[in-house]
Scaffold this motif. Structure first.
Motif, mmCIF file in Angstrom:
data_model
loop_
_atom_site.group_PDB
_atom_site.id
_atom_site.type_symbol
_atom_site.label_atom_id
_atom_site.label_comp_id
_atom_site.label_asym_id
_atom_site.label_seq_id
_atom_site.Cartn_x
_atom_site.Cartn_y
_atom_site.Cartn_z
ATOM 1 N N ARG A 248 11.875 6.355 -2.832
ATOM 2 C CA ARG A 248 10.672 7.018 -3.376
ATOM 3 C C ARG A 248 9.617 6.149 -4.051
ATOM 4 N NH1 ARG A 248 11.278 11.731 -7.734
ATOM 5 N NH2 ARG A 248 11.170 9.819 -8.917
ATOM 6 N N GLU A 249 10.131 5.315 -5.015
ATOM 7 C CA GLU A 249 9.256 4.521 -5.907
ATOM 8 C C GLU A 249 8.675 3.508 -5.056
ATOM 9 O OE1 GLU A 249 10.868 7.128 -8.762
ATOM 10 O OE2 GLU A 249 11.539 6.468 -6.950
ATOM 11 N N ASP A 250 9.273 2.882 -4.284
ATOM 12 C CA ASP A 250 8.806 1.627 -3.241
ATOM 13 C C ASP A 250 7.801 2.252 -2.402
ATOM 14 O OD1 ASP A 250 10.508 -0.323 -4.255
ATOM 15 O OD2 ASP A 250 12.094 0.605 -2.894
ATOM 16 N N ILE A 251 7.780 3.415 -1.961
ATOM 17 C CA ILE A 251 6.735 4.006 -1.057
ATOM 18 C C ILE A 251 5.575 4.437 -1.734
ATOM 19 C CG2 ILE A 251 6.334 6.253 0.388
ATOM 20 C CD1 ILE A 251 9.290 5.905 1.175
ATOM 21 N N LEU A 252 5.801 5.195 -3.109
ATOM 22 C CA LEU A 252 4.747 5.245 -3.787
ATOM 23 C C LEU A 252 3.748 4.070 -4.328
ATOM 24 C CD1 LEU A 252 5.883 8.370 -5.795
ATOM 25 C CD2 LEU A 252 4.429 8.627 -4.013
ATOM 26 N N GLU A 253 4.516 3.263 -4.629
ATOM 27 C CA GLU A 253 3.874 1.861 -5.355
ATOM 28 C C GLU A 253 2.920 1.221 -4.088
ATOM 29 O OE1 GLU A 253 7.267 -0.384 -6.571
ATOM 30 O OE2 GLU A 253 7.613 1.598 -8.055
ATOM 31 N N THR A 254 3.755 1.177 -2.756
ATOM 32 C CA THR A 254 2.950 0.614 -1.681
ATOM 33 C C THR A 254 1.953 1.500 -1.395
ATOM 34 O OG1 THR A 254 4.970 -0.081 -0.847
ATOM 35 C CG2 THR A 254 3.233 -0.303 0.608
ATOM 36 N N PHE A 255 1.748 2.698 -1.572
ATOM 37 C CA PHE A 255 0.582 3.624 -1.357
ATOM 38 C C PHE A 255 -0.767 3.067 -2.313
ATOM 39 C CE2 PHE A 255 -2.046 7.189 -2.454
ATOM 40 C CZ PHE A 255 -2.481 7.368 -1.269
ATOM 41 N N PHE A 256 -0.142 3.039 -3.374
ATOM 42 C CA PHE A 256 -1.258 2.818 -4.427
ATOM 43 C C PHE A 256 -1.732 1.546 -4.449
ATOM 44 C CE2 PHE A 256 0.176 6.787 -6.324
ATOM 45 C CZ PHE A 256 -0.965 7.512 -6.736
ATOM 46 N N MET A 257 -0.932 0.393 -4.291
ATOM 47 C CA MET A 257 -1.393 -1.008 -3.785
ATOM 48 C C MET A 257 -2.289 -0.940 -2.670
ATOM 49 S SD MET A 257 2.123 -3.225 -4.275
ATOM 50 C CE MET A 257 1.534 -4.573 -3.712
ATOM 51 N N ASN A 258 -2.149 -0.302 -1.603
ATOM 52 C CA ASN A 258 -3.086 -0.200 -0.525
ATOM 53 C C ASN A 258 -4.389 0.580 -1.023
ATOM 54 O OD1 ASN A 258 -1.801 -1.764 1.525
ATOM 55 N ND2 ASN A 258 -0.441 -0.046 1.964
ATOM 56 N N PHE A 259 -4.195 1.565 -1.872
ATOM 57 C CA PHE A 259 -5.355 2.361 -2.234
ATOM 58 C C PHE A 259 -6.352 1.524 -3.391
ATOM 59 C CE2 PHE A 259 -6.795 5.604 -5.274
ATOM 60 C CZ PHE A 259 -7.540 6.268 -4.285
ATOM 61 N N PHE A 260 -5.429 0.997 -4.170
ATOM 62 C CA PHE A 260 -6.375 0.030 -5.116
ATOM 63 C C PHE A 260 -6.862 -1.172 -4.700
ATOM 64 C CE2 PHE A 260 -4.050 3.014 -8.454
ATOM 65 C CZ PHE A 260 -5.248 3.620 -8.796
ATOM 66 N N HIS A 261 -6.091 -1.826 -3.977
ATOM 67 C CA HIS A 261 -6.418 -3.225 -3.703
ATOM 68 C C HIS A 261 -6.719 -3.270 -2.248
ATOM 69 C CE1 HIS A 261 -4.920 -4.508 -7.691
ATOM 70 N NE2 HIS A 261 -3.664 -3.802 -7.445
ATOM 71 N N GLY A 262 -6.106 -2.683 -1.280
ATOM 72 C CA GLY A 262 -6.483 -2.836 0.200
ATOM 73 C C GLY A 262 -7.459 -2.103 0.678
ATOM 74 N N GLY A 263 -8.022 -1.102 -0.058
ATOM 75 C CA GLY A 263 -9.004 -0.123 0.661
ATOM 76 C C GLY A 263 -8.630 0.624 1.749
ATOM 77 N N ARG A 264 -7.306 1.003 1.667
ATOM 78 C CA ARG A 264 -6.783 1.844 2.900
ATOM 79 C C ARG A 264 -5.606 2.940 2.242
ATOM 80 N NH1 ARG A 264 -2.394 -0.845 5.792
ATOM 81 N NH2 ARG A 264 -1.611 -2.614 4.609
ATOM 82 N N LEU A 265 -5.596 4.029 2.788
ATOM 83 C CA LEU A 265 -4.648 5.036 2.851
ATOM 84 C C LEU A 265 -3.249 4.521 3.759
ATOM 85 C CD1 LEU A 265 -6.185 8.264 2.196
ATOM 86 C CD2 LEU A 265 -5.866 6.654 0.772
ATOM 87 N N ALA A 266 -2.272 4.132 3.016
ATOM 88 C CA ALA A 266 -1.354 3.566 3.928
ATOM 89 C C ALA A 266 -0.009 3.435 2.917
ATOM 90 C CB ALA A 266 -1.463 2.360 4.800
ATOM 91 N N SER A 267 1.392 3.470 3.512
ATOM 92 C CA SER A 267 2.400 3.202 2.575
ATOM 93 C C SER A 267 3.369 2.780 3.430
ATOM 94 C CB SER A 267 2.868 4.442 1.841
ATOM 95 O OG SER A 267 3.791 4.234 1.075
ATOM 96 N N MET A 268 4.758 2.868 2.980
ATOM 97 C CA MET A 268 5.795 2.353 4.011
ATOM 98 C C MET A 268 6.160 3.520 4.746
ATOM 99 S SD MET A 268 8.418 0.413 1.238
ATOM 100 C CE MET A 268 7.963 -1.196 0.643
ATOM 101 N N PRO A 269 6.301 3.559 6.106
ATOM 102 C CA PRO A 269 6.672 4.854 6.763
ATOM 103 C C PRO A 269 8.273 4.814 6.696
ATOM 104 C CG PRO A 269 6.389 2.881 8.342
ATOM 105 C CD PRO A 269 5.744 2.341 6.941
ATOM 106 N N ALA A 270 8.836 6.007 6.797
ATOM 107 C CA ALA A 270 10.075 6.032 6.826
ATOM 108 C C ALA A 270 10.934 5.795 8.222
ATOM 109 C CB ALA A 270 10.630 7.512 6.674
ATOM 110 N N LYS A 271 9.979 5.559 9.317
ATOM 111 C CA LYS A 271 10.488 5.232 10.578
ATOM 112 C C LYS A 271 9.144 4.352 11.166
ATOM 113 C CE LYS A 271 12.260 7.228 14.868
ATOM 114 N NZ LYS A 271 12.652 8.371 15.664
ATOM 115 N N LEU A 272 9.577 3.166 11.891
ATOM 116 C CA LEU A 272 8.621 2.416 12.265
ATOM 117 C C LEU A 272 9.041 1.699 13.503
ATOM 118 C CD1 LEU A 272 5.863 0.655 11.820
ATOM 119 C CD2 LEU A 272 7.138 -0.697 10.678
ATOM 120 N N LEU A 273 8.127 1.645 14.593
ATOM 121 C CA LEU A 273 8.823 0.651 15.815
ATOM 122 C C LEU A 273 8.087 -0.678 15.541
ATOM 123 C CD1 LEU A 273 9.966 0.896 18.370
ATOM 124 C CD2 LEU A 273 7.691 1.530 19.364
#
Length: 294
Positions: free
Chosen positions: A170-195
């Motif tokens: 959970r924390e990895d996903i939230l931290e990634t979201f806020f890293m993208n939010f504050f530093h990457g200028g986008r709303l994105a995180s780690m998906p639970a399932k990815l191709l």
């Protein structure tokens, strides 16, 4: 049938059979608090299976095991579910030895052999590449992660696996979201399932709903032989550490906010954001006023 609905009864039934379990749990505590935490984690993993259709068409998984608390915990929970007949997938543990200084090469193969887990240990000196490419004072995490992931993709394909399974919580996903939010200028995180980009391998994160604190307590109780990261973990000032501290502070002041934030990532309303690629604002027109009744 909802695969989560029946797990409590199944766990109670099996736990009542003299405490039998996978060999990895031979020395696990028998306390009420540990068993409650173990069942909570198992329910959360199965909820992720259910919500993201992780078991659809899956037969063989490569489990990335770094030697940290989360990957050990992931492996243990998956083996627990497999042993109980609740995970009909073949599991292969894999550690990528990246040539880090003082890496104890014997720890993981000795442990995995002792608990009877099929595994593959792969050596690739990505450490030297990272040291060469990253300027002095820079952080290694991004390049190290990309090199590790590329090798794990390759190994998964070589082993005939349908998915690479990782221990992000959970924390990895939230931290990634806020890293993208504050530093990457986008709303994105780690998906639970990815191709993956090639379209031939899934990346799964069954711990998506599991709290880091629970994973730490689980690892300590299970006495996993933890291997510290001498490459990334020794660096200060990482952006992810700042996000971790921020989230911890929010949780201290407003308990339960982490779960609320995680739920928010699963309830997205594109019409209430600002991305015209997700919502057709141009087609949004006011209609004729509704005539008033006389």
């Amino acid at each position: 049938m909802n695969i989560v609905a029946d797990i409590a009864d199944e766990l109670e039934t099996l736990d009542g059979q003299g405490g039998i379990a996978h060999a990895l749990f031979a020395d696990a505590p028998s306390s009420v608090s540990f068993n409650k935490m173990r069942k909570r984690l198992l329910r959360q993993v199965r909820q992720a299976f259910d919500d993201f259709a992780m078991l659809k068409g899956q037969k063989r998984w490569l489990i990335g095991v770094s030697g940290g608390k989360d990957s050990y915990g992931l492996l243990a929970l998956l083996l627990d579910l497999q042993w109980r007949g609740l995970l009909p997938v073949e599991l292969i543990a894999c550690n990528l030895d990246q040539g880090q200084p003082n890496f104890p090469k014997h720890v993981l193969p000795d442990y995995l052999t002792r608990v009877g887990v099929k595994h593959r240990i792969e050596y690739r000196d990505t450490y030297s590449i990272v040291k060469e490419k990253v300027p002095a004072g820079g952080t290694y995490c991004s390049l190290c992660s990309r090199l590790r992931r590329g090798n794990l993709y390759r190994i998964a394909r070589e082993e005939g696996c349908d998915a690479l399974v990782l221990g992000h919580h959970r924390e990895d996903i939230l931290e990634t979201f806020f890293m993208n939010f504050f530093h990457g200028g986008r709303l994105a995180s780690m998906p639970a399932k990815l191709l993956n980009d090639e379209g031939n391998l899934m990346v799964l994160r069954p711990l998506a709903y599991c709290a880091e604190d629970d994973m730490a307590k689980f690892a300590a109780a299970m006495q996993f032989p933890i291997i510290p990261c001498d490459l990334c973990g020794s660096q200060d000032g990482l952006q992810r550490n700042a996000m971790k501290d921020m989230l911890a502070d929010i949780e201290r002041r407003m308990p339960g906010r982490k779960d609320t934030m995680l739920r928010a990532l699963a309830h997205v309303n594109p019409s209430h954001l600002l991305d015209p690629k997700l919502f057709d604002f141009a087609a949004l027109m006011a209609g004729e006023p509704t005539p008033k009744s006389e």
